[in-house]
Motif scaffolding. Structure first.
Motif, PDB file in Angstrom:
ATOM      1  N   SER A 114       0.994  -1.344   0.114  1.00 42.73           N
ATOM      2  CA  SER A 114       0.041  -0.001   0.045  1.00 42.73           C
ATOM      3  C   SER A 114       0.980   1.219  -0.102  1.00 42.73           C
ATOM      4  CB  SER A 114      -0.736  -0.047   1.274  1.00 42.73           C
ATOM      5  OG  SER A 114      -1.724   1.096   1.357  1.00 42.73           O
ATOM      6  N   LYS A 115       0.621   2.065  -1.083  1.00 46.03           N
ATOM      7  CA  LYS A 115       1.441   3.342  -1.329  1.00 46.03           C
ATOM      8  C   LYS A 115       3.018   2.934  -1.039  1.00 46.03           C
ATOM      9  CE  LYS A 115      -2.200   6.284   0.768  1.00 46.03           C
ATOM     10  NZ  LYS A 115      -2.303   7.119   2.175  1.00 46.03           N
ATOM     11  N   GLY A 116       3.407   1.860  -1.877  1.00 46.22           N
ATOM     12  CA  GLY A 116       4.805   1.587  -1.756  1.00 46.22           C
ATOM     13  C   GLY A 116       5.218   0.854  -0.728  1.00 46.22           C
ATOM     14  N   ASN A 117       4.593   0.465   0.497  1.00 45.69           N
ATOM     15  CA  ASN A 117       5.030   0.048   1.808  1.00 45.69           C
ATOM     16  C   ASN A 117       4.736  -1.542   1.703  1.00 45.69           C
ATOM     17  OD1 ASN A 117       6.508   2.422   2.789  1.00 45.69           O
ATOM     18  ND2 ASN A 117       4.324   3.136   3.018  1.00 45.69           N
ATOM     19  N   PRO A 118       5.517  -2.364   1.760  1.00 45.17           N
ATOM     20  CA  PRO A 118       5.131  -3.707   1.839  1.00 45.17           C
ATOM     21  C   PRO A 118       4.893  -4.402   3.068  1.00 45.17           C
ATOM     22  CG  PRO A 118       7.407  -3.733   1.279  1.00 45.17           C
ATOM     23  CD  PRO A 118       7.078  -2.318   1.528  1.00 45.17           C
ATOM     24  N   VAL A 119       4.030  -5.119   3.470  1.00 38.30           N
ATOM     25  CA  VAL A 119       3.917  -5.844   4.609  1.00 38.30           C
ATOM     26  C   VAL A 119       3.649  -7.334   4.482  1.00 38.30           C
ATOM     27  CG1 VAL A 119       2.435  -6.127   6.625  1.00 38.30           C
ATOM     28  CG2 VAL A 119       2.356  -4.007   5.493  1.00 38.30           C
ATOM     29  N   PHE A 120       4.283  -8.117   5.307  1.00 37.25           N
ATOM     30  CA  PHE A 120       4.392  -9.663   4.999  1.00 37.25           C
ATOM     31  C   PHE A 120       3.677 -10.428   6.165  1.00 37.25           C
ATOM     32  CE2 PHE A 120       8.381  -7.621   3.512  1.00 37.25           C
ATOM     33  CZ  PHE A 120       8.496  -7.761   1.976  1.00 37.25           C
ATOM     34  N   TRP A 121       3.294 -11.388   5.961  1.00 36.95           N
ATOM     35  CA  TRP A 121       2.624 -12.302   6.811  1.00 36.95           C
ATOM     36  C   TRP A 121       2.469 -13.795   6.268  1.00 36.95           C
ATOM     37  CZ3 TRP A 121      -1.437 -15.689   6.748  1.00 36.95           C
ATOM     38  CH2 TRP A 121      -1.860 -16.338   8.072  1.00 36.95           C
ATOM     39  N   GLY A 122       2.544 -14.708   6.963  1.00 37.11           N
ATOM     40  CA  GLY A 122       2.826 -16.182   6.593  1.00 37.11           C
ATOM     41  C   GLY A 122       2.813 -17.064   7.623  1.00 37.11           C
ATOM     42  N   ASN A 123       2.713 -18.467   7.089  1.00 38.97           N
ATOM     43  CA  ASN A 123       2.853 -19.365   8.220  1.00 38.97           C
ATOM     44  C   ASN A 123       3.018 -20.634   7.284  1.00 38.97           C
ATOM     45  OD1 ASN A 123       0.322 -21.009   7.613  1.00 38.97           O
ATOM     46  ND2 ASN A 123      -0.541 -19.388   8.656  1.00 38.97           N
ATOM     47  N   ALA A 124       3.487 -21.586   7.990  1.00 41.34           N
ATOM     48  CA  ALA A 124       3.841 -23.044   7.455  1.00 41.34           C
ATOM     49  C   ALA A 124       3.414 -24.016   8.567  1.00 41.34           C
ATOM     50  CB  ALA A 124       5.367 -23.378   7.126  1.00 41.34           C
ATOM     51  N   SER A 125       2.737 -25.141   7.966  1.00 35.46           N
ATOM     52  CA  SER A 125       2.270 -26.307   8.975  1.00 35.46           C
ATOM     53  C   SER A 125       2.821 -27.539   8.394  1.00 35.46           C
ATOM     54  CB  SER A 125       0.891 -26.084   9.106  1.00 35.46           C
ATOM     55  OG  SER A 125       0.028 -26.297   7.870  1.00 35.46           O
ATOM     56  N   LEU A 126       3.067 -28.499   9.430  1.00 40.20           N
ATOM     57  CA  LEU A 126       3.617 -29.611   8.994  1.00 40.20           C
ATOM     58  C   LEU A 126       2.593 -30.826   9.622  1.00 40.20           C
ATOM     59  CD1 LEU A 126       5.692 -31.323   7.797  1.00 40.20           C
ATOM     60  CD2 LEU A 126       7.012 -31.222   9.831  1.00 40.20           C
ATOM     61  N   ASP A 127       1.839 -31.487   8.732  1.00 35.79           N
ATOM     62  CA  ASP A 127       0.918 -32.495   9.242  1.00 35.79           C
ATOM     63  C   ASP A 127       0.015 -31.862  10.366  1.00 35.79           C
ATOM     64  OD1 ASP A 127      -0.361 -34.628   9.288  1.00 35.79           O
ATOM     65  OD2 ASP A 127       0.949 -35.682  10.854  1.00 35.79           O
ATOM     66  N   GLY A 128      -0.537 -30.623  10.041  1.00 34.69           N
ATOM     67  CA  GLY A 128      -1.617 -29.978  10.653  1.00 34.69           C
ATOM     68  C   GLY A 128      -1.072 -29.152  12.023  1.00 34.69           C
ATOM     69  N   ARG A 129       0.293 -29.250  12.139  1.00 34.00           N
ATOM     70  CA  ARG A 129       1.015 -28.502  13.346  1.00 34.00           C
ATOM     71  C   ARG A 129       1.489 -27.190  12.915  1.00 34.00           C
ATOM     72  NH1 ARG A 129       4.756 -32.551  15.556  1.00 34.00           N
ATOM     73  NH2 ARG A 129       4.808 -33.091  13.473  1.00 34.00           N
ATOM     74  N   LEU A 130       1.405 -26.000  13.302  1.00 34.07           N
ATOM     75  CA  LEU A 130       2.055 -24.792  12.945  1.00 34.07           C
ATOM     76  C   LEU A 130       3.506 -25.111  13.228  1.00 34.07           C
ATOM     77  CD1 LEU A 130       1.477 -21.965  11.807  1.00 34.07           C
ATOM     78  CD2 LEU A 130       1.559 -21.174  14.154  1.00 34.07           C
ATOM     79  N   SER A 131       4.370 -24.786  12.196  1.00 35.57           N
ATOM     80  CA  SER A 131       5.799 -24.886  12.327  1.00 35.57           C
ATOM     81  C   SER A 131       6.590 -23.596  12.361  1.00 35.57           C
ATOM     82  CB  SER A 131       6.265 -25.824  11.549  1.00 35.57           C
ATOM     83  OG  SER A 131       6.062 -25.412  10.210  1.00 35.57           O
TER      84      SER A 131
ATOM     85  N   TYR B  18      -3.054   2.566  -5.127  1.00 36.30           N
ATOM     86  CA  TYR B  18      -3.997   1.517  -4.722  1.00 36.30           C
ATOM     87  C   TYR B  18      -3.414   0.413  -4.166  1.00 36.30           C
ATOM     88  CZ  TYR B  18      -3.071  -0.198  -9.158  1.00 36.30           C
ATOM     89  OH  TYR B  18      -2.429  -0.716 -10.465  1.00 36.30           O
ATOM     90  N   THR B  19      -4.145  -0.292  -3.080  1.00 39.63           N
ATOM     91  CA  THR B  19      -3.366  -1.493  -2.347  1.00 39.63           C
ATOM     92  C   THR B  19      -3.506  -2.904  -3.338  1.00 39.63           C
ATOM     93  OG1 THR B  19      -4.133  -0.511  -0.468  1.00 39.63           O
ATOM     94  CG2 THR B  19      -3.539  -2.969  -0.358  1.00 39.63           C
ATOM     95  N   ARG B  20      -2.409  -3.444  -3.173  1.00 39.51           N
ATOM     96  CA  ARG B  20      -2.398  -4.794  -3.955  1.00 39.51           C
ATOM     97  C   ARG B  20      -2.201  -5.950  -2.914  1.00 39.51           C
ATOM     98  NH1 ARG B  20      -0.509  -4.419 -10.396  1.00 39.51           N
ATOM     99  NH2 ARG B  20      -2.479  -3.607 -10.948  1.00 39.51           N
ATOM    100  N   SER B  21      -2.671  -7.096  -3.126  1.00 45.38           N
ATOM    101  CA  SER B  21      -2.305  -8.311  -2.077  1.00 45.38           C
ATOM    102  C   SER B  21      -2.122  -9.553  -3.013  1.00 45.38           C
ATOM    103  CB  SER B  21      -3.582  -8.314  -1.019  1.00 45.38           C
ATOM    104  OG  SER B  21      -3.117  -9.473  -0.304  1.00 45.38           O
ATOM    105  N   LEU B  22      -0.972 -10.086  -2.740  1.00 43.51           N
ATOM    106  CA  LEU B  22      -0.381 -11.281  -3.291  1.00 43.51           C
ATOM    107  C   LEU B  22      -0.485 -12.322  -2.462  1.00 43.51           C
ATOM    108  CD1 LEU B  22       0.271 -12.425  -6.077  1.00 43.51           C
ATOM    109  CD2 LEU B  22       2.615 -11.865  -5.610  1.00 43.51           C
ATOM    110  N   ASP B  23      -1.122 -13.337  -2.537  1.00 45.15           N
ATOM    111  CA  ASP B  23      -1.108 -14.572  -1.751  1.00 45.15           C
ATOM    112  C   ASP B  23      -0.483 -15.738  -2.398  1.00 45.15           C
ATOM    113  OD1 ASP B  23      -2.231 -12.900   0.121  1.00 45.15           O
ATOM    114  OD2 ASP B  23      -4.050 -13.828   0.337  1.00 45.15           O
TER     115      ASP B  23
END
Length: 223
Positions: A32-49, A98-103
């Motif tokens: 948004s307005k040139g500023n990136p924000v990161f978020w994410g996760n990984a899960s292994l066999d249903g457990r947040l890793s 304008y804001t762009r979101s890439l997943d």
């Protein structure tokens, strides 16, 4: 009736099928307005890793010794920092108001019979954008509207080995290998830690975003 019951018993009628083991990773970048924000996760066999928040990725499951994990943390943070600086630089040259979101959602499943299935899906602003066809190491457009932006992104991703053959190797070999070592269906469990391979997947995904930075900056007229 007895004959039908016997046949059903032999075929496993009504029995619950064993669920596949899964490794899934979600990486979200919002600009948004040139500023990136990161978020994410990984899960292994249903457990947040692993959990990604901003420039920091944390190990939720104690899969790596603290000193080894610290090196991976630093590598991820450094990459995200430089990625963010690159986005800001391009945004100054070509402002996007304008804001762009890439997943990015990727992973693999290992079934009890030993077969596996891998996947990689990309959505842009909540809409299907691209998907990766793992067997052929090719990107396919999913964009339902104008194709200019999707065609631009597809061309960029198909240009680099990191986003084709290397990604195919990650999904078919690395990801599935992680699950095989966790599987109770194998006769012998490996004692080797595979967390670096998990982090390899995460870094591979960030590299994809770096290659596709133009997705956020392309206006449709100059792609």
């Amino acid at each position: 009736l007895l004959r039908l019951l016997l046949i059903c018993g032999a075929l496993g009628c009504g029995a619950e099928q064993a669920a596949p083991l899964t490794f899934t990773m979600l990486q979200r970048t919002r600009i948004s307005k040139g500023n990136p924000v990161f978020w994410g996760n990984a899960s292994l066999d249903g457990r947040l890793s692993h959990l990604l928040e901003g420039l920091n990725v944390t190990q939720v499951l104690p899969l790596e010794p603290s000193d080894v994990w610290a090196r991976w943390q630093q590598d991820v943070g450094t990459y995200l920092y430089y990625f963010g600086q690159l986005v800001k630089l391009f945004s100054q040259e070509r402002p996007v108001n304008y804001t762009r979101s890439l997943d990015c959602r990727l992973g693999c499943r290992l079934f009890p019979n030993g077969t596996a299935h891998s996947f990689y899906e990309v959505t842009l602003n909540g809409m299907a954008f691209l998907s990766f066809h793992v067997p052929n190491a090719t990107w396919e457009r999913r964009w339902p509207g104008r194709d200019t932006l999707a065609a631009f992104a597809e061309k960029q991703l198909m240009t680099y080995t990191e986003t084709t053959r290397d990604l195919q190797h990650f999904l078919n070999t690395t990801c599935v290998g992680i699950l095989r070592t966790q599987s109770t269906w194998t006769e012998k469990q490996s004692s080797r830690s595979h967390t670096p391979l998990v982090m390899g997947l995460i870094l591979g995904t960030f590299a994809l975003l770096g290659m596709a930075v133009g997705i956020f900056l392309c206006t449709g007229q100059s792609c």
